[in-house]
Design a protein around this motif. Structure first.
Motif, PDB file in Angstrom:
ATOM      1  N   TYR A  23      -5.069  55.310  12.518  1.00  0.00           N
ATOM      2  CA  TYR A  23      -3.859  55.213  13.345  1.00  0.00           C
ATOM      3  C   TYR A  23      -2.963  56.423  13.117  1.00  0.00           C
ATOM      4  O   TYR A  23      -2.399  56.987  14.060  1.00  0.00           O
ATOM      5  N   ASP A  24      -2.842  56.831  11.865  1.00  0.00           N
ATOM      6  CA  ASP A  24      -2.063  58.024  11.540  1.00  0.00           C
ATOM      7  C   ASP A  24      -2.619  59.241  12.285  1.00  0.00           C
ATOM      8  O   ASP A  24      -1.861  60.031  12.857  1.00  0.00           O
ATOM      9  N   TYR A  25      -3.937  59.366  12.306  1.00  0.00           N
ATOM     10  CA  TYR A  25      -4.577  60.494  12.998  1.00  0.00           C
ATOM     11  C   TYR A  25      -4.310  60.436  14.496  1.00  0.00           C
ATOM     12  O   TYR A  25      -3.980  61.454  15.129  1.00  0.00           O
ATOM     13  N   LEU A  26      -4.437  59.245  15.086  1.00  0.00           N
ATOM     14  CA  LEU A  26      -4.215  59.099  16.529  1.00  0.00           C
ATOM     15  C   LEU A  26      -2.771  59.441  16.909  1.00  0.00           C
ATOM     16  O   LEU A  26      -2.509  59.924  18.017  1.00  0.00           O
ATOM     17  N   LEU A  27      -1.852  59.193  15.979  1.00  0.00           N
ATOM     18  CA  LEU A  27      -0.437  59.502  16.236  1.00  0.00           C
ATOM     19  C   LEU A  27      -0.081  60.956  15.917  1.00  0.00           C
ATOM     20  O   LEU A  27       1.063  61.359  16.080  1.00  0.00           O
ATOM     21  N   GLY A  28      -1.078  61.716  15.456  1.00  0.00           N
ATOM     22  CA  GLY A  28      -0.826  63.123  15.142  1.00  0.00           C
ATOM     23  C   GLY A  28      -0.372  63.368  13.730  1.00  0.00           C
ATOM     24  O   GLY A  28       0.146  64.450  13.415  1.00  0.00           O
ATOM     25  N   GLY A  29      -0.562  62.374  12.848  1.00  0.00           N
ATOM     26  CA  GLY A  29      -0.161  62.520  11.454  1.00  0.00           C
ATOM     27  C   GLY A  29      -1.155  63.334  10.649  1.00  0.00           C
ATOM     28  O   GLY A  29      -2.244  63.686  11.122  1.00  0.00           O
ATOM     29  N   ALA A  30      -0.788  63.624   9.402  1.00  0.00           N
ATOM     30  CA  ALA A  30      -1.619  64.473   8.543  1.00  0.00           C
ATOM     31  C   ALA A  30      -2.152  63.737   7.320  1.00  0.00           C
ATOM     32  O   ALA A  30      -2.796  64.352   6.475  1.00  0.00           O
ATOM     33  N   HIS A  31      -1.903  62.430   7.231  1.00  0.00           N
ATOM     34  CA  HIS A  31      -2.314  61.689   6.045  1.00  0.00           C
ATOM     35  C   HIS A  31      -3.593  60.903   6.338  1.00  0.00           C
ATOM     36  O   HIS A  31      -3.613  59.672   6.402  1.00  0.00           O
ATOM     37  N   ASN A  32      -4.665  61.666   6.537  1.00  0.00           N
ATOM     38  CA  ASN A  32      -5.969  61.085   6.831  1.00  0.00           C
ATOM     39  C   ASN A  32      -7.046  62.023   6.297  1.00  0.00           C
ATOM     40  O   ASN A  32      -6.789  63.192   6.014  1.00  0.00           O
ATOM     41  N   PHE A  33      -8.248  61.491   6.168  1.00  0.00           N
ATOM     42  CA  PHE A  33      -9.364  62.237   5.610  1.00  0.00           C
ATOM     43  C   PHE A  33     -10.439  62.483   6.668  1.00  0.00           C
ATOM     44  O   PHE A  33     -10.378  61.936   7.775  1.00  0.00           O
ATOM     45  N   ALA A  34     -11.441  63.278   6.314  1.00  0.00           N
ATOM     46  CA  ALA A  34     -12.509  63.610   7.254  1.00  0.00           C
ATOM     47  C   ALA A  34     -13.204  62.355   7.774  1.00  0.00           C
ATOM     48  O   ALA A  34     -13.536  62.262   8.969  1.00  0.00           O
ATOM     49  N   ALA A  35     -13.418  61.378   6.909  1.00  0.00           N
ATOM     50  CA  ALA A  35     -14.077  60.143   7.337  1.00  0.00           C
ATOM     51  C   ALA A  35     -13.237  59.390   8.362  1.00  0.00           C
ATOM     52  O   ALA A  35     -13.771  58.796   9.308  1.00  0.00           O
ATOM     53  N   ASP A  36     -11.916  59.422   8.193  1.00  0.00           N
ATOM     54  CA  ASP A  36     -11.024  58.771   9.151  1.00  0.00           C
ATOM     55  C   ASP A  36     -11.075  59.477  10.503  1.00  0.00           C
ATOM     56  O   ASP A  36     -11.109  58.845  11.560  1.00  0.00           O
ATOM     57  N   ARG A  37     -11.090  60.817  10.460  1.00  0.00           N
ATOM     58  CA  ARG A  37     -11.114  61.586  11.698  1.00  0.00           C
ATOM     59  C   ARG A  37     -12.441  61.407  12.437  1.00  0.00           C
ATOM     60  O   ARG A  37     -12.468  61.335  13.665  1.00  0.00           O
ATOM     61  N   ALA A  38     -13.520  61.310  11.685  1.00  0.00           N
ATOM     62  CA  ALA A  38     -14.826  61.092  12.301  1.00  0.00           C
ATOM     63  C   ALA A  38     -14.865  59.728  12.996  1.00  0.00           C
ATOM     64  O   ALA A  38     -15.373  59.597  14.124  1.00  0.00           O
ATOM     65  N   LEU A  39     -14.324  58.717  12.320  1.00  0.00           N
ATOM     66  CA  LEU A  39     -14.275  57.387  12.934  1.00  0.00           C
ATOM     67  C   LEU A  39     -13.349  57.391  14.148  1.00  0.00           C
ATOM     68  O   LEU A  39     -13.645  56.762  15.179  1.00  0.00           O
ATOM     69  N   ALA A  40     -12.244  58.111  14.048  1.00  0.00           N
ATOM     70  CA  ALA A  40     -11.300  58.187  15.165  1.00  0.00           C
ATOM     71  C   ALA A  40     -11.943  58.806  16.403  1.00  0.00           C
ATOM     72  O   ALA A  40     -11.672  58.380  17.530  1.00  0.00           O
ATOM     73  N   GLU A  41     -12.798  59.799  16.207  1.00  0.00           N
ATOM     74  CA  GLU A  41     -13.470  60.414  17.358  1.00  0.00           C
ATOM     75  C   GLU A  41     -14.409  59.413  18.025  1.00  0.00           C
ATOM     76  O   GLU A  41     -14.538  59.394  19.260  1.00  0.00           O
ATOM     77  N   LYS A  42     -15.065  58.572  17.242  1.00  0.00           N
ATOM     78  CA  LYS A  42     -15.905  57.519  17.825  1.00  0.00           C
ATOM     79  C   LYS A  42     -15.039  56.491  18.545  1.00  0.00           C
ATOM     80  O   LYS A  42     -15.407  55.974  19.605  1.00  0.00           O
ATOM     81  N   PHE A  43     -13.883  56.202  17.962  1.00  0.00           N
ATOM     82  CA  PHE A  43     -12.915  55.289  18.566  1.00  0.00           C
ATOM     83  C   PHE A  43     -12.474  55.832  19.921  1.00  0.00           C
ATOM     84  O   PHE A  43     -12.416  55.105  20.926  1.00  0.00           O
ATOM     85  N   LEU A  44     -12.203  57.136  19.964  1.00  0.00           N
ATOM     86  CA  LEU A  44     -11.778  57.784  21.207  1.00  0.00           C
ATOM     87  C   LEU A  44     -12.894  57.801  22.242  1.00  0.00           C
ATOM     88  O   LEU A  44     -12.633  57.716  23.450  1.00  0.00           O
ATOM     89  N   SER A  45     -14.130  57.894  21.796  1.00  0.00           N
ATOM     90  CA  SER A  45     -15.254  57.853  22.730  1.00  0.00           C
ATOM     91  C   SER A  45     -15.353  56.474  23.381  1.00  0.00           C
ATOM     92  O   SER A  45     -15.656  56.358  24.571  1.00  0.00           O
ATOM     93  N   ALA A  46     -15.091  55.428  22.588  1.00  0.00           N
ATOM     94  CA  ALA A  46     -15.138  54.065  23.113  1.00  0.00           C
ATOM     95  C   ALA A  46     -13.910  53.746  23.956  1.00  0.00           C
ATOM     96  O   ALA A  46     -13.999  53.032  24.964  1.00  0.00           O
ATOM     97  N   LEU A  47     -12.760  54.296  23.554  1.00  0.00           N
ATOM     98  CA  LEU A  47     -11.492  54.026  24.243  1.00  0.00           C
ATOM     99  C   LEU A  47     -10.762  55.350  24.439  1.00  0.00           C
ATOM    100  O   LEU A  47      -9.949  55.750  23.608  1.00  0.00           O
ATOM    101  N   PRO A  48     -11.054  56.069  25.523  1.00  0.00           N
ATOM    102  CA  PRO A  48     -10.474  57.402  25.727  1.00  0.00           C
ATOM    103  C   PRO A  48      -8.946  57.429  25.715  1.00  0.00           C
ATOM    104  O   PRO A  48      -8.350  58.464  25.404  1.00  0.00           O
ATOM    105  N   SER A  49      -8.316  56.301  26.047  1.00  0.00           N
ATOM    106  CA  SER A  49      -6.848  56.254  26.066  1.00  0.00           C
ATOM    107  C   SER A  49      -6.255  55.897  24.709  1.00  0.00           C
ATOM    108  O   SER A  49      -5.068  55.579  24.613  1.00  0.00           O
ATOM    109  N   ALA A  50      -7.066  55.966  23.630  1.00  0.00           N
ATOM    110  CA  ALA A  50      -6.627  55.474  22.320  1.00  0.00           C
ATOM    111  C   ALA A  50      -5.347  56.136  21.823  1.00  0.00           C
ATOM    112  O   ALA A  50      -4.503  55.483  21.202  1.00  0.00           O
ATOM    113  N   ARG A  51      -5.186  57.438  22.066  1.00  0.00           N
ATOM    114  CA  ARG A  51      -3.956  58.100  21.612  1.00  0.00           C
ATOM    115  C   ARG A  51      -2.747  57.528  22.344  1.00  0.00           C
ATOM    116  O   ARG A  51      -1.666  57.342  21.752  1.00  0.00           O
TER     117      ARG A  51
END
Length: 269
Positions: A23-51
């Motif tokens: 959620y921090d990554y989707l909101l443009g935050g900096a308190h996330n790790f590579a694993a979170d960002r990788a999962l977020a990209e999959k999240f965005l693929s499933a739900l393009p409007s996630a941000r």
């Protein structure tokens, strides 16, 4: 050897993604790790409007806190508060009244550590580490009792967090445990993922999050309304985040992602 950032607790496994850091990554935050960002990209693929979904949920939180403050609420219990970003509950509430008191609750270590840093020197706000499905632990915690007066109205906030509660648990009973501790005139602000509007997209989101430490469990409009049992819903009731008392009503219906999460505020009867 690189020194570990102060917001990363020693026991955090950076390889295991978490919903708070996603959620921090989707909101443009900096308190996330590579694993979170990788999962977020999959999240965005499933739900393009996630941000947009994340942004609108955060905007609902702001409007809900402002509404409660306008009704005279001066103390807040934010359960599942996540990693602090712009527009935190204590900032909104203390802008209305510098003496407003806020207790944040999260079970994710990075969220707690970063909140502790943010709240240093703020005697009217604190963070405790606990799981929302254990209301007794939260309600009886010494820090909760130090800052909140349960004889006076409290704003209970569960923004974008209750969809992490499994269907195997008695969701209405968990909410009721919190509700029964609240004085008349308290409020519940809650937002929750649903598959009512876009079932295929949400099925993809559920599948993506199944592989994380925080799987998502969507609920229907009727199931989310049931969570407000014992509360009088504030107009316009339980609606998409974009439609709950929007700042610009003329644009609300066209907001991308504005109906993926239902949101509502109820007043304790």
């Amino acid at each position: 050897m690189t020194e570990q950032a102060t917001w990363v607790p020693q026991d955090v496994d950076e390889e295991i993604p978490s919903a708070a850091r996603l959620y921090d990554y989707l909101l443009g935050g900096a308190h996330n790790f590579a694993a979170d960002r990788a999962l977020a990209e999959k999240f965005l693929s499933a739900l393009p409007s996630a941000r947009d979904v994340a942004r609108l949920n955060r905007a609902f939180l702001r409007r809900a806190v402002v509404h409660m403050a306008q009704q005279g609420v001066r103390q807040f219990l934010d359960v599942g508060s996540g990693i602090p970003t712009v527009g935190n509950v204590h900032e909104i509430a203390q802008a209305a009244d510098p003496h407003a008191r806020v207790v944040y609750v999260d079970y994710e270590s990075v969220a707690v550590a970063h909140s502790q840093l943010l709240l240093e020197g703020n005697d009217n706000a604190t963070i405790i580490q606990a799981d929302l499905v254990e209301p007794g632990v939260i309600l009886e915690h010494p820090e909760t009792r130090r800052l909140l007066d349960f004889d006076e109205p409290i704003g209970l906030i569960m923004a974008g967090v209750f969809h992490f509660v499994s269907h195997e648990l008695d969701a209405p009973a968990i909410i009721a445990r919190y509700r029964d501790e609240l004085a008349t005139g308290s409020y519940l602000a809650l937002s929750h993922f649903t598959a009512d509007i876009s079932p295929d997209e949400m099925a993809g989101v559920v599948e993506v999050m199944r592989r994380s430490s925080d799987p998502i469990h969507t609920r229907t409009h009727a199931e989310i309304i049931e969570l407000f049992t014992g509360f009088d819903l504030v107009e316009p009731g339980v609606v998409g985040t974009a439609l709950w008392r929007p700042d610009r009503p003329e644009r609300a219906a066209d907001e991308p992602g504005g109906s993926q999460i239902y949101a509502g505020v109820g007043r304790r009867l």
